[in-house]
Write an enzyme that holds these catalytic residues in place. Structure first.
Site, PDB file in Angstrom:
ATOM      1  N   CYS A   7       0.892  -1.158   0.000  1.00 50.42           N
ATOM      2  CA  CYS A   7       0.000   0.000   0.000  1.00 50.42           C
ATOM      3  C   CYS A   7       0.926   1.201   0.000  1.00 50.42           C
ATOM      4  O   CYS A   7       1.457   1.577   1.042  1.00 50.42           O
ATOM      5  CB  CYS A   7      -0.911   0.009   1.228  1.00 50.42           C
ATOM      6  N   CYS A  25      -0.237   4.129   2.265  1.00 51.12           N
ATOM      7  CA  CYS A  25      -0.397   4.002   3.720  1.00 51.12           C
ATOM      8  C   CYS A  25      -0.128   2.573   4.142  1.00 51.12           C
ATOM      9  O   CYS A  25       1.007   2.111   4.145  1.00 51.12           O
ATOM     10  CB  CYS A  25      -1.785   4.479   4.148  1.00 51.12           C
ATOM     11  N   SER A  26      -1.178   1.839   4.483  1.00 53.89           N
ATOM     12  CA  SER A  26      -0.987   0.533   5.117  1.00 53.89           C
ATOM     13  C   SER A  26      -2.182  -0.387   4.897  1.00 53.89           C
ATOM     14  O   SER A  26      -2.393  -1.295   5.682  1.00 53.89           O
ATOM     15  CB  SER A  26      -0.800   0.739   6.613  1.00 53.89           C
ATOM     16  N   CYS A  27      -2.985  -0.116   3.866  1.00 54.86           N
ATOM     17  CA  CYS A  27      -4.167  -0.946   3.631  1.00 54.86           C
ATOM     18  C   CYS A  27      -3.729  -2.405   3.474  1.00 54.86           C
ATOM     19  O   CYS A  27      -2.736  -2.691   2.798  1.00 54.86           O
ATOM     20  CB  CYS A  27      -4.907  -0.467   2.392  1.00 54.86           C
TER      21      CYS A  27
END
Lengths: 216, 115
Positions: A120, A123-125
């Site tokens: 991602c 971000c951090s999905c």
């Protein structure tokens, strides 16, 4: 405020009130901001501590071993389930009596000609409903920056060199769409049960930075 | 590349040559502090109640952090900043309430107790 602490501090000696005994105290402005937000929301009745505890238990009860790996092992054994998983992962995961979460999930099948890896970049999905909370490296700036630019070098760093004749496809997740990799079933596992197969499926193999383990 | 006009913000890291230089990915596993678990949890507890109405509001608040904050804050510090922004916008809390509570927590941490 009444004090009924039972601790080892001698009488008359000042002691601190830890935020949580034996755990790191929130220190910075933003750490305190997070805790303050939580406490004000509870005081104002927006949610209850029971709801918070239930949420923590739920996410901490999800692990790659008990969730993602089961899905992969089932797909290896059951072609019909695998077809459903690739067609509509959300529905197939429900069929396996698991909670697919709230975002769309796409299953990426590794083949001898294509290896898939997930990031991602913004971000951090992450497919939390199948793998739990993402590891630190998945959220790190260097993974997010590099894996789209030099995926083969990054995979080699993870101990997963990709042969020149296999393509690498990098998939960038979004808040609304998560990915999970369906690794290739290792050779030498003919006749294995779902339980046995699941032990070969690591979290990292479902992110795509590793392959499924070979049987010992 | 860090000045690439196509970058949409400090969070847009894909393909970037990092200013701090190329380095191997730190693959160490890590645990979570209790405050991090609270921040993680509150996002989902509020989400289940329909706050914010969509993930775009959550993302907007993170993506509008100042570049230096985005770079210097830790992961759950960024989440805390984002959540405080949209919880204030949604009038679930006020900044004054948050300021007062932060002062209270700090006092709780340091208060001597002669009991």
């Amino acid at each position: 405020m009444p004090h009924d602490h039972d601790d080892l501090t001698p009488p008359g000696v000042p002691h601190k009130h830890p935020f949580q005994e034996d755990h790191p105290e929130p220190q910075t402005y933003h750490q305190l901001l997070g805790v303050a937000l939580h406490e004000v929301l509870i005081e104002k009745g927006v949610y209850t501590m029971d709801e918070m505890r239930a949420r923590m238990e739920r996410i901490e009860g999800v692990s790659s071993e008990t969730h993602g790996a089961r899905i992969v092992a089932r797909a290896w054994l059951d072609d019909d389930f695998k077809a459903k998983l690739i067609d509509n992962a959300f529905a197939a995961i429900k069929l396996a009596d698991m909670d697919p979460g709230y975002a769309e999930i796409t299953v990426l099948e590794n083949t001898p000609s294509t290896h898939n890896v997930v990031v991602c970049t913004l971000c951090s999905c992450y497919p939390r409903s199948l793998l739990g909370r993402p590891p630190a490296w998945y959220k790190s700036k260097s993974y997010r920056a590099r894996v789209v630019r030099e995926p083969r070098e990054v995979l080699a760093e993870f101990g997963t060199p990709i042969p020149d004749n296999q393509d690498v496809t990098v998939h960038d997740s979004t808040a609304e769409l998560r990915y999970i990799v369906l690794p290739m079933r290792p050779a030498g596992t003919e006749g294995w049960s779902e339980d046995q197969l699941a032990t070969l499926v690591s979290r990292d193999s479902m992110i795509g930075v590793a392959r499924a383990s070979d049987p010992e | 590349m860090s000045n690439d006009p196509r970058r949409i913000g400090p969070h847009d890291l894909g393909g970037l040559l990092l200013a701090e230089g190329e380095k191997p990915i730190d693959r160490d596993e890590h645990d979570f502090a209790y405050w991090e678990r609270l921040v993680d949890g509150l996002i989902y507890v509020l989400g289940a109640k329909g706050y914010p109405a969509d993930t775009a509001a959550f993302r907007r608040a993170i993506e509008s952090l100042k570049p230096e904050d985005y770079t210097n804050l830790s992961y759950y510090e960024r989440w805390a900043a984002s959540a405080a922004t949209w919880c204030t916008e949604l009038e679930l809390v006020t900044q004054a309430e948050l300021d007062a509570k932060m002062a209270e927590i700090k006092a709780r941490q340091t208060a001597g107790d002669a009991s």
